[in-house]
Design a protein around this motif. Sequence first.
Motif, short mmCIF file in Angstrom:
data_model
loop_
_atom_site.label_atom_id
_atom_site.label_comp_id
_atom_site.label_asym_id
_atom_site.label_seq_id
_atom_site.Cartn_x
_atom_site.Cartn_y
_atom_site.Cartn_z
N THR A 59 15.51 15.19 6.50
CA THR A 59 14.66 15.28 7.69
C THR A 59 14.29 13.90 8.23
N THR A 60 13.85 13.01 7.35
CA THR A 60 13.41 11.69 7.83
C THR A 60 14.59 10.90 8.40
N THR A 61 15.78 11.11 7.85
CA THR A 61 16.95 10.41 8.37
C THR A 61 17.36 10.95 9.73
N VAL A 62 17.24 12.27 9.92
CA VAL A 62 17.49 12.87 11.24
C VAL A 62 16.57 12.22 12.26
N ARG A 63 15.31 12.02 11.87
CA ARG A 63 14.34 11.41 12.77
C ARG A 63 14.77 9.98 13.12
N LEU A 64 15.18 9.21 12.11
CA LEU A 64 15.65 7.84 12.35
C LEU A 64 16.82 7.82 13.31
N GLY A 65 17.77 8.73 13.08
CA GLY A 65 18.97 8.77 13.91
C GLY A 65 18.66 9.12 15.35
N LYS A 66 17.81 10.13 15.55
CA LYS A 66 17.47 10.54 16.91
C LYS A 66 16.77 9.42 17.66
N MET A 67 15.85 8.74 16.98
CA MET A 67 15.15 7.63 17.63
C MET A 67 16.12 6.50 17.94
N SER B 85 0.80 -1.22 0.00
CA SER B 85 0.00 0.00 0.00
C SER B 85 0.84 1.27 0.00
N ILE B 86 2.09 1.17 0.42
CA ILE B 86 2.98 2.34 0.42
C ILE B 86 4.31 1.96 -0.21
N ALA B 87 5.05 2.95 -0.63
CA ALA B 87 6.33 2.69 -1.30
C ALA B 87 7.29 1.99 -0.33
N PRO B 88 8.03 0.97 -0.80
CA PRO B 88 8.97 0.26 0.07
C PRO B 88 9.96 1.19 0.76
N SER B 89 10.39 2.24 0.07
CA SER B 89 11.37 3.15 0.65
C SER B 89 10.78 3.96 1.81
N ASP B 90 9.44 4.02 1.90
CA ASP B 90 8.80 4.77 2.98
C ASP B 90 8.33 3.86 4.11
N TYR B 91 8.41 2.56 3.90
CA TYR B 91 7.82 1.66 4.88
C TYR B 91 8.48 1.76 6.25
N LYS B 92 9.79 1.97 6.25
CA LYS B 92 10.51 2.06 7.52
C LYS B 92 9.99 3.20 8.38
N ILE C 231 1.86 10.31 10.35
CA ILE C 231 1.70 9.91 8.95
C ILE C 231 0.75 8.74 8.76
N TYR C 232 0.28 8.16 9.84
CA TYR C 232 -0.52 6.93 9.72
C TYR C 232 -1.88 7.20 9.10
N GLN C 233 -2.57 8.24 9.56
CA GLN C 233 -3.91 8.52 9.08
C GLN C 233 -3.92 8.89 7.60
N SER C 234 -2.86 9.55 7.14
CA SER C 234 -2.81 10.00 5.74
C SER C 234 -2.23 8.93 4.81
N SER C 235 -1.78 7.80 5.36
CA SER C 235 -1.17 6.76 4.53
C SER C 235 -2.22 5.82 3.95
N ASN C 236 -1.82 5.08 2.94
CA ASN C 236 -2.71 4.08 2.33
C ASN C 236 -2.63 2.73 3.03
N LEU C 237 -1.85 2.67 4.09
CA LEU C 237 -1.70 1.41 4.82
C LEU C 237 -3.03 1.05 5.47
N SER D 284 17.37 -3.99 1.34
CA SER D 284 16.34 -4.19 0.33
C SER D 284 16.17 -2.97 -0.57
N GLU D 285 16.57 -1.79 -0.08
CA GLU D 285 16.39 -0.57 -0.86
C GLU D 285 17.58 -0.23 -1.73
N GLY D 286 18.69 -0.97 -1.60
CA GLY D 286 19.84 -0.71 -2.45
C GLY D 286 20.41 0.67 -2.22
N ASN D 287 20.57 1.45 -3.30
CA ASN D 287 21.23 2.75 -3.20
C ASN D 287 20.56 3.68 -2.19
#
Length: 516
Positions: A243-251, A23-30, A133-139, A181-184
């Motif tokens: 921005t999303t990577t900063v979020r991943l790193g902080k978490m 339902s969502i792009a693999p690169s956004d699933y994380k 992002i959950y409510q606005s996602s197609n998941l 799984s996402e390669g580059n």
Amino acid sequence: MTVKADIDFQKDLFDAANKMRGSIAPSDYKHHVLPLIFLRYLSNKFEQRQVEIETMTKDPSSDWYAPDQEMYEIISEDRDLYRAENVYFVPEESRWSYIVKNAKQPNIKEILDIAMKRLEEENSELEGMLPRIYQSSNLPAENVSGLIEIFSRDVFSAKDKRSVDILGRTYEYFISSFASSEGNRGGEFFTPSSIVQLLVAMLEPISGKVFDPACGSGGMFIQSEDYAPRKRELSFYGQENVTTTVRLGKMNVLLHGINADIRLGDSLLNDQFPDLEADYVIANPPFNQKDWGAERVSKDDPRLIGPVTNSNANYMWMQHFLYHLSSKGTAGFVMANGAMTTNLKEEKEVRERLVDEGYVDCIVQLPEKLFFTTGIPCCLFFLSKNRDGKEGFRERKNEILFIDARKMGTLVSRKQKALSKEEVDKIAAVYHNFKNKDTSKEYEDVAGFCKVSTIDEVKKNDYKLTPGIYVGTEESEEDDVPYEEKMAELTQQLFEQFEESNHLQEKIRKDLEGLI
């Protein structure tokens, strides 16, 4: 090193999450999976502290003794009692027990968004980290419920003493699995663990400031803290441009009990730590960046020891690292192989300065296939401002250590290799014996593997830093330089030759006119 809890269900977790893609792009699933793990972690820490507070309120000898339920409820909601133990206060709507109770509700995605929002409102330090992002996602809601069910297993429960460590390792597992799984795209935020382990083992971060201006998901910080024999002796500073990577790193760092100052911004063009002097710089910067904005770097920029070029940012990264070192600091970082020999005018000029001024401490050439992003082998550069025999190190200002590790590494999948712990220890020991004063074993050259060469020798080899030139092995017949980099280098050489040709033609024309 910290003993890690065993996780024997990692593949099951990833397979379960993988089935929910679609339902969502693999690169956004994380970005949907990892915040749930983080929320579960914060809730567990909160619950564990809540139990400790409850124990105190039942003890008549405690300052926090509560003779009735009303007093207990007031004390158990005291934010300061949680913050005193570095625990974030989790409001009712954000607690895992509340989320599990509502997991089957049709509006579970809205409930999750509210949980993230309330947690940030309660803890200003988490601002910008928790995505709504959950409510606005197609998941589909049932898939979200399925994820909640997975992370509600007993092994993730706050009642299990291993849960905090397991959640941290699960987070790292998902990061590495998504990167693979996402390669580059995956390589933008994740450096394979064996490379991080090697950098950390060679740098030996014990105490002081650690800086990673391309920090991705924070793996360098986690390994550095794990390496240090005494916890809380290191302070961490990082910058990341996504921005999303900063979020991943902080978490990720918080999941491992680390407080790191990670800021958003382009490190080369918008340095968020202009005055930082680090004891250790450790990084895996993006290779071979073109059109990165060299024209925006002032000629008076204090980081510069030489020119910059818009065709490649590699040597701007090196100047950035060097600038941020303290007077006793050392930088260890991953770099494209082409940086060891490039003849691009601006890059070569900086390389010559680094060698001539005695900053280049060690070069390690790595085997191929260590990265998800490329099969092209890379290398490690170590630059140091501590080469004159202080702070327990040997005087080695006129020497450079070369290590050729191309034959190391074992295939762990069809496309990827990893260095074993024994190989990491072997390479690190060579570097330690080379630079440290107090070692149980003196350094020795090993033909085909390691060699200490003088700066004069490097100059005689046109400032080339490829270890194979010095350690005595035959150079690889394969051209490891990426096509784009090679083409840029050849094009610039051709233009320079055209310019020289025009200059000679003009000189000959003038000489002939003089004769006539």
